[in-house]
Design an enzyme around this catalytic site. Structure first.
Site, PDB file in Angstrom:
ATOM      1  N   SER A 105       0.777  -1.329   0.025  1.00 41.46           N
ATOM      2  CA  SER A 105      -0.062  -0.012  -0.135  1.00 41.46           C
ATOM      3  C   SER A 105       0.852   1.294   0.121  1.00 41.46           C
ATOM      4  O   SER A 105       0.491   2.113   0.850  1.00 41.46           O
ATOM      5  CB  SER A 105      -1.028  -0.089   1.251  1.00 41.46           C
ATOM      6  OG  SER A 105      -1.853  -0.919   1.148  1.00 41.46           O
ATOM      7  N   SER A 119       0.555   3.447  -2.339  1.00 40.63           N
ATOM      8  CA  SER A 119      -0.251   4.500  -2.863  1.00 40.63           C
ATOM      9  C   SER A 119      -1.097   4.991  -1.701  1.00 40.63           C
ATOM     10  O   SER A 119      -1.369   6.189  -1.465  1.00 40.63           O
ATOM     11  CB  SER A 119      -0.962   4.057  -3.939  1.00 40.63           C
ATOM     12  OG  SER A 119      -1.736   2.849  -3.701  1.00 40.63           O
ATOM     13  N   GLU A 157      -7.729   6.829  -5.042  1.00 38.51           N
ATOM     14  CA  GLU A 157      -7.019   5.845  -5.886  1.00 38.51           C
ATOM     15  C   GLU A 157      -7.988   5.324  -6.977  1.00 38.51           C
ATOM     16  O   GLU A 157      -7.564   4.881  -8.222  1.00 38.51           O
ATOM     17  CB  GLU A 157      -6.974   4.635  -4.757  1.00 38.51           C
ATOM     18  CG  GLU A 157      -6.443   3.397  -5.414  1.00 38.51           C
ATOM     19  CD  GLU A 157      -4.951   3.273  -4.780  1.00 38.51           C
ATOM     20  OE1 GLU A 157      -4.538   3.710  -4.130  1.00 38.51           O
ATOM     21  OE2 GLU A 157      -4.354   2.545  -5.857  1.00 38.51           O
ATOM     22  N   ASP A 162      -6.966  -0.810   2.296  1.00 41.82           N
ATOM     23  CA  ASP A 162      -5.417  -0.100   2.549  1.00 41.82           C
ATOM     24  C   ASP A 162      -5.447   1.521   3.007  1.00 41.82           C
ATOM     25  O   ASP A 162      -4.598   1.734   3.877  1.00 41.82           O
ATOM     26  CB  ASP A 162      -5.077   0.017   1.191  1.00 41.82           C
ATOM     27  CG  ASP A 162      -5.121  -1.415   0.504  1.00 41.82           C
ATOM     28  OD1 ASP A 162      -5.079  -2.267   1.294  1.00 41.82           O
ATOM     29  OD2 ASP A 162      -4.667  -1.395  -0.679  1.00 41.82           O
TER      30      ASP A 162
HETATM   31  C1  GLA Z   1      -5.338  -4.328  -2.794  1.00 38.80           C
HETATM   32  C2  GLA Z   1      -6.600  -3.213  -2.800  1.00 38.80           C
HETATM   33  C3  GLA Z   1      -7.459  -3.342  -1.348  1.00 38.80           C
HETATM   34  C4  GLA Z   1      -7.650  -5.163  -1.262  1.00 38.80           C
HETATM   35  C5  GLA Z   1      -6.678  -5.725  -1.564  1.00 38.80           C
HETATM   36  C6  GLA Z   1      -6.919  -7.180  -1.576  1.00 38.80           C
HETATM   37  O1  GLA Z   1      -4.334  -3.789  -2.061  1.00 38.80           O
HETATM   38  O2  GLA Z   1      -6.185  -1.857  -2.607  1.00 38.80           O
HETATM   39  O3  GLA Z   1      -8.667  -2.876  -1.376  1.00 38.80           O
HETATM   40  O4  GLA Z   1      -8.787  -5.369  -1.936  1.00 38.80           O
HETATM   41  O5  GLA Z   1      -5.971  -5.629  -2.705  1.00 38.80           O
HETATM   42  O6  GLA Z   1      -7.294  -7.814  -0.411  1.00 38.80           O
END
Ligand code: GLA
Length: 355
Positions: free
Chosen positions: A115, A117, A149, A161
């Site tokens: 994460s 981003s 996002e 995230d």
């Molecule tokens: C990415 C997305 C999240 C989630 C995961 C899988 O990180 O941004 O929202 O769906 O994949 O669990």
């Protein structure tokens, strides 16, 4: 280069936000389901000031890239798109955002499923909250970050995230009901700590594969006549679905059940079993694993002191997470990394932070 060197002035304010690693509850958030992430020590920091020339200027230390945006300019790409998205969303909320200089530096690895981003979006919104002195809470920040996002990167992501980056800390797990946004801060299973290892394989097809999975889940929910797959608790219900989406639904239903079991406060051993089952489900039913992730997870799972391991994040590459005996994280991750590198992949230990 620091803010002063880039923009010729001192920053007016600064904010930061962490990356996250998800322990259980993968691909459940856009099904209104349950997730169990924690924050990682790596963070993204932004420094901001008002720009004097009527243009936005964003600078990334890691990319050594500067992007300038004038009024009426089309949406930028890359790191600047997330920052620009946050500015635009605040404006749509009715806030007046002046032209800004924004300097970003980050230790959250990019493209590892941790994460980066979301950390950039949440840090940017926190920085703007401070610069503009506006009253917006951490949940609203996560919601705006998620919209940034979706609208500016094209991935139809859920809210895990951004909620994790905005609300989680490194000492606890954050249980989140992604439908109601009800949450609970819970301890790690007793006697355990977290290891995160990057497979070294960048996430490919993450955007298109992700959006396709999401569409399949929506179709399954529609056929099962529920609002979202979260409304189904018995995996048996998926068995009548057409073959192509049956396994997708089965993953989501069983994964939600695994999170709810872990929430009851299970032992580290049981938590580890749930993580192993989650990986098998992501590999076989959801089909978001790749050979490097299966290799790394397999090596972790067979190592003494490891309770369980799985891919983390969207999949298609990126990192793996393991729950290991407390105090053994460094030794276990070094041992696994040595073996993993011998199999020809360029991995990297991310948690614990080792030099
Ligand atoms: C990415 C997305 C999240 C989630 C995961 C899988 O990180 O941004 O929202 O769906 O994949 O669990």
């Amino acid at each position: 280069m620091n803010f002063q060197q880039i923009f010729g002035a001192s920053p007016e304010t600064e904010a930061s936000a962490p990356g996250r690693v998800n322990l259980l509850g993968e691909h459940t958030d856009y099904n209104d389901g349950f997730v169990l992430p924690t924050a990682i020590p790596q963070r993204t920091t932004v420094q901001l000031g008002v720009s004097k020339d009527g243009q936005h200027h964003f600078y990334s230390v890691e990319l050594d890239e500067r992007v300038s945006i004038s009024e009426g300019h089309h949406t930028p790409s890359g790191f600047a798109s997330y920052i620009f998205g946050c500015v635009r969303l605040l404006e749509r909320e009715g806030y007046t955002v002046p032209s800004i200089n924004l300097h970003v530096t980050s230790s959250v690895p990019i493209g590892s499923g941790l994460s980066s981003s979301a950390a950039l979006e949440v840090a940017t919104l926190r920085g703007l909250r401070s610069l503009l002195n506006i009253d917006i809470d951490d949940v609203r920040i996560a919601q705006l970050a998620q919209q940034a996002e979706i609208q500016y990167s094209g991935v139809q992501c859920g809210i895990m995230d951004q909620m994790a980056s905005s609300l989680a800390d490194t000492e606890h797990l954050l249980f989140l009901d992604t439908r109601s946004l009800a949450r609970q801060v819970i301890p790690f299973p007793s006697g355990a700590e977290v290891v995160v290892i990057d497979s070294g394989v960048p996430r490919t097809l993450a955007g298109s594969g992700y959006n396709q999975r999401r569409a399949e889940c929506e179709e399954a929910a529609h056929l099962l006549r529920v609002k979202a797959l979260r409304d189904i608790t018995n995996p048996q219900a998926a068995e009548d679905l057409p073959e192509s989406i049956r396994r997708r639904a089965r993953h989501v239903i069983t994964e939600d059940n695994r999170v709810l079991e872990a929430l009851q406060g299970v032992s580290a051993e049981r938590f580890g079993e749930l993580m192993n089952a989650s990986h098998a489900s992501l590999r076989d039913d959801y089909e978001v694993s790749v050979p490097a992730l299966d290799t790394l997870v397999g090596m972790l799972q067979e190592t003494p002191g490891v309770f369980g391991a799985r891919l983390t994040g969207a999949g298609f590459g990126g990192a793996c997470v393991a729950l290991v005996a407390a105090g053994k994280g460094e030794a276990i991750s070094r041992d696994v990394m040595e073996r993993y590198m011998r199999s020809g992949y360029p991995g990297r230990i991310l948690v614990p932070e080792v030099s």
